[in-house]
Design an enzyme around this catalytic site. Sequence first.
Site, PDB file in Angstrom:
ATOM      1  CE  LYS A 191      39.586  68.719   8.115  1.00  0.00           C
ATOM      2  NZ  LYS A 191      38.591  69.525   9.141  1.00  0.00           N
ATOM      3  N   PRO A 226      42.279  66.648  13.510  1.00  0.00           N
ATOM      4  CG  PRO A 226      42.948  67.845  15.395  1.00  0.00           C
ATOM      5  CD  PRO A 226      42.164  66.567  14.911  1.00  0.00           C
ATOM      6  CB  VAL A 228      41.619  65.037   8.048  1.00  0.00           C
ATOM      7  CG1 VAL A 228      40.741  64.943   6.754  1.00  0.00           C
ATOM      8  CG2 VAL A 228      41.252  63.461   8.653  1.00  0.00           C
ATOM      9  N   GLY A 229      43.414  67.462   8.021  1.00  0.00           N
ATOM     10  CA  GLY A 229      43.971  68.544   7.432  1.00  0.00           C
ATOM     11  C   GLY A 229      45.420  68.590   7.255  1.00  0.00           C
ATOM     12  CD  GLU A 267      39.475  85.721   5.313  1.00  0.00           C
ATOM     13  OE1 GLU A 267      40.009  86.343   6.012  1.00  0.00           O
ATOM     14  OE2 GLU A 267      38.588  85.180   5.215  1.00  0.00           O
ATOM     15  CB  CYS A 301      37.888  87.281   9.742  1.00  0.00           C
ATOM     16  SG  CYS A 301      37.511  86.978   8.166  1.00  0.00           S
ATOM     17  CD  GLU A 397      39.849  86.859  14.259  1.00  0.00           C
ATOM     18  OE1 GLU A 397      39.265  87.281  13.362  1.00  0.00           O
ATOM     19  OE2 GLU A 397      40.445  85.726  14.225  1.00  0.00           O
TER      20      GLU A 397
END
Length: 497
Positions: A191, A226, A228-229, A267, A301, A397
């Site tokens: 995806k 979202p 779909v994920g 990750e 990241c 982050e």
Amino acid sequence: MRSQDTAGAVTAGQTAERRLLIDGKLVEAENTYASLNPATGVVLGHAPEADVTHAAAAVEAARRAFDDSGWATDVALRIRCLDQLHKALVENRDEFAELTIAEVGATPALTQGAQLDQPIAIVRYYADLLEDYPMTEDLGNIESRGMLHHRWVEKEGAGVVAAIIAYNYPNQLALAKLAPALAAGCTVVLKAAPDTPLVTLALGELIANHTDIPPGVVNVLSSSDPQVGAALTTDPRVDMVTFTGSTPTGRAIMAAASGTLKRVFLELGGKSAAIILDDADFNMAAVFASFSMVTHAGQGCALTSRLLVPNTHHDEIVELIKTNFSHVRYGDPTDPKTYMGPLISAKQRDKVDAMVQRAVADGATLVTGGQKVDPGFFYTPTLLTGVDPDSEIAQEEVFGPVLTVIGYDDDDDAVRIANNSIYGLSGAIFGGQDRAVALARRIRTGTFSINGGNYFSPDAPFGGFKQSGIGREMGVAGLEEFLESKTFATPAAGQPG
């Protein structure tokens, strides 16, 4: 859904309409959504808006290909197909570079590294590794209950993999998942990130048109929905989920996958620290800290977004960083002289700016930067000092070109501050070699650069400690994430195979 013949597939250099890859066919969707060029804000092209029906069809195709075809057991076929994919990527490299620059906002220099050329090398690495990787391990004989027993271990693909990637390095993230999964004998539903769908769909078209990868082995979806994920992470026909993205989303995926006990590779985010020791070459360390932080506008990241400096040299190092930031050329990523491109979207730029403004309101000093630049989604290289190590800007982050400077008293204090994070993805240290290595070993991160050393390569495992993730990509470890081990035993007269 409507399918079209693969012979008419769009080439990598075109950015108009693209198609999904499901069960070996390039497929249109009823609806599309726009992908923007982040350097201009102008529509670059349109991607099909896959829905849960497309996701279910892709999973069904992957399940059938794993269970009923010879893909999972035919190592020679997998090597040949990886060779073909590598060859096709090399031959279409310039078209992919053009599309990556336009859709991702990467510079040409970045496409020569982690945005494109290194990901292509990952495919070559796994094709070569598979030639010699032992799928069987002989454990010899043991005596049990008065008999000799011969044991051996065979490794096989984990099954159907849902691979969900982020927008910042879409070629790297896709191929670091796809290549080892295919080498292991898995089938994949990939995806694309909603912000950068076109380049990942182009990869699907390349697979459909230029490789012998059987139908259903690789399926490629794009969607801004979202659900779909969510469908991929909860479908019982999916055996494993590999995801790169934010830690909050990773937590949600881990929870969703737990319902069917799927294997999960994550990750996730990072808030890595770079430590400058008092015996370091300050100029060299400042160059590294400055220019690495604004690489790809800080959208990485593993970037070291916290700079830890000795209090005795704080002002001197801050001045060096400020000077370096003033020399960062940002703007049109197609210009070879540009060092820093845009952030991916107006939404992401607004998030970065809001975090900077809150940091200043909380007492941090804005030394330079903190400005939006139009057109496009640019943000100037930003340096903050006087930052509380426990504050939002030092703990969360940012994913933008923002460097926070934190002073420390001694080596133990530096290690304490570096480890004061829920993350543990990467880090860096500058100083006398033995001392630097000793301190690096005390910091809980999955990767570490010492005096500018570069660890990033297809053969080097990459991943994090703590809430930076689970598992490793690349290297032999990256292949083994996608393998299951099966142990056999027979009376000693019997032999494996």
